[in-house]
Design a protein around this motif. Structure first.
Motif, PDB file in Angstrom:
ATOM      1  N   LEU A  78     -44.835  32.939  98.646  1.00 14.43           N
ATOM      2  CA  LEU A  78     -44.544  31.723  97.887  1.00 14.43           C
ATOM      3  C   LEU A  78     -43.594  32.019  96.734  1.00 14.43           C
ATOM      4  CD1 LEU A  78     -48.061  30.021  97.791  1.00 14.43           C
ATOM      5  CD2 LEU A  78     -46.094  29.390  99.197  1.00 14.43           C
ATOM      6  N   ARG A 102     -39.923  30.382  96.187  1.00 16.45           N
ATOM      7  CA  ARG A 102     -39.505  29.716  94.945  1.00 16.45           C
ATOM      8  C   ARG A 102     -38.178  30.281  94.451  1.00 16.45           C
ATOM      9  NH1 ARG A 102     -45.141  30.007  93.881  1.00 16.45           N
ATOM     10  NH2 ARG A 102     -44.868  31.890  92.613  1.00 16.45           N
ATOM     11  N   GLN A 123     -42.374  24.168  99.117  1.00 11.16           N
ATOM     12  CA  GLN A 123     -43.354  23.811 100.143  1.00 11.16           C
ATOM     13  C   GLN A 123     -43.024  24.532 101.436  1.00 11.16           C
ATOM     14  OE1 GLN A 123     -43.382  19.205  99.135  1.00 11.16           O
ATOM     15  NE2 GLN A 123     -45.092  19.720 100.479  1.00 11.16           N
ATOM     16  N   ASN A 156     -43.983  23.799 104.415  1.00 13.67           N
ATOM     17  CA  ASN A 156     -43.698  22.912 105.550  1.00 13.67           C
ATOM     18  C   ASN A 156     -42.261  22.392 105.557  1.00 13.67           C
ATOM     19  OD1 ASN A 156     -43.764  21.077 103.472  1.00 13.67           O
ATOM     20  ND2 ASN A 156     -45.491  19.899 104.269  1.00 13.67           N
ATOM     21  N   GLU A 157     -41.483  22.695 104.511  1.00 16.77           N
ATOM     22  CA  GLU A 157     -40.062  22.324 104.494  1.00 16.77           C
ATOM     23  C   GLU A 157     -39.194  23.359 105.208  1.00 16.77           C
ATOM     24  OE1 GLU A 157     -38.901  21.845 100.473  1.00 16.77           O
ATOM     25  OE2 GLU A 157     -40.075  20.017 100.146  1.00 16.77           O
ATOM     26  N   ASN A 211     -34.611  18.499 105.046  1.00 16.64           N
ATOM     27  CA  ASN A 211     -34.733  19.044 103.698  1.00 16.64           C
ATOM     28  C   ASN A 211     -33.498  19.803 103.235  1.00 16.64           C
ATOM     29  OD1 ASN A 211     -37.869  19.519 104.971  1.00 16.64           O
ATOM     30  ND2 ASN A 211     -37.660  18.366 103.076  1.00 16.64           N
TER      31      ASN A 211
END
Length: 286
Positions: A119, A123, A129, A131-132, A152
């Protein structure tokens, strides 16, 4: 057995051992290190060097030990250039960590990455996210490559059927207050043009830290004094504004005239001007 043969033997042995240990620790070892991992790496290297070269005070033995760590990687690199299997073993392969918006837990465990660490890497790519993400690969050098799902991704000119703009690299024609004549010629400009542009902005060349000409021929300046704001070139926005005014005037003339022939002429030219603006607007907006 001579001592120098012992050094070669130990050097090769520990080089292979360190390589295998690094592979075991995973890609995170070369991409990001915690304080503990950093200290561990230094300690392992120091111990290996002491074992290899700490036999006596003979300087040549030390040179042989250091040469081993230079020559063997050199030849391995040459071999990896010509053999993909060797390259995959030595340099590693990318590992898919996210597919169709889902984390692949088995691959995460294989590469010894936690969810928090992935994560964090996402970032760093401005992705918040999972799921993007359509596809995310942990490269051999430990960097994360991310392909977002189509919905996205940032909007491009192609997505809205706008004509593409081919831009060339800017030419740096002023650096540290000095003119660069060959770059000026490459940009298709001359000294007279540069003097005229500097005069427009009331700037002398000695005050310019960096000056560049973009692909459309506009000059941008960065002055030594950061408090002085250099105005942006206005020629293109002004041209676009004049075209819009002319197009609006033609439409007004078409509405105001009683002559059907003149009305058709004004309206036709207003449409042509509008079509020209549609094509040129992307290039003229400042």
């Amino acid at each position: 057995m001579p001592e120098w043969i012992h050094i070669i033997y130990r050097g090769v042995l520990f080089l292979i051992l360190l390589f295998l240990m690094t592979k075991l620790l995973g890609k995170k070892q070369i991409s990001q290190l915690s304080f503990f991992e950093y200290i561990s790496g230094i300690t392992i290297g120091s111990i290996a060097a002491e074992v290899i070269m700490g036999l006596d005070n003979n300087i040549w033995h030390g040179i042989i030990g250091v040469a081993i760590f230079a020559v063997i990687p050199f030849f391995v690199e040459i071999l990896s250039l010509h053999n993909k299997k060797i390259r995959d073993v030595v340099e590693g392969k990318g590992t898919v960590l996210i597919k169709d918006g889902k984390l692949l837990e088995d691959n995460l465990k294989k590469e010894k990455y936690t969810t928090d660490e992935i994560l964090q890497l996402l970032r760093g790519k401005d992705v918040f996210q999972v799921n993007e993400v359509e596809y995310a690969v942990l490269e051999a050098d430990g960097k994360l490559s991310v392909l977002l799902k189509k919905d996205n991704r940032p909007l491009t000119r192609k997505d809205i059927d706008l004509p593409s703009i081919n831009e060339k690299e800017p030419h740096t024609i002023i650096m540290d207050g000095e003119m660069i004549d060959d770059k000026l010629a490459s940009a298709g400009k001359n000294r007279a043009w540069l003097k005229q542009e500097l005069d427009k902005q009331n700037v002398t060349i000695e005050n310019v830290f960096l000056g560049q000409v973009d692909s459309s021929g506009q000059l941008t300046l960065d002055l030594y004094d950061d408090k002085i704001q250099v105005p942006k070139p206005q020629e293109k926005p002004l041209l676009l504004a004049n075209m819009k005014k002319c197009q609006a005037d033609l439409e007004l003339f078409a509405l105001a005239t009683d002559s059907e022939k003149a009305k058709r002429l004004y309206a036709a030219n207003a449409r042509k001007l509008q079509e020209s603006m549609d094509v040129l607007s992307p290039h003229l907006k400042g």
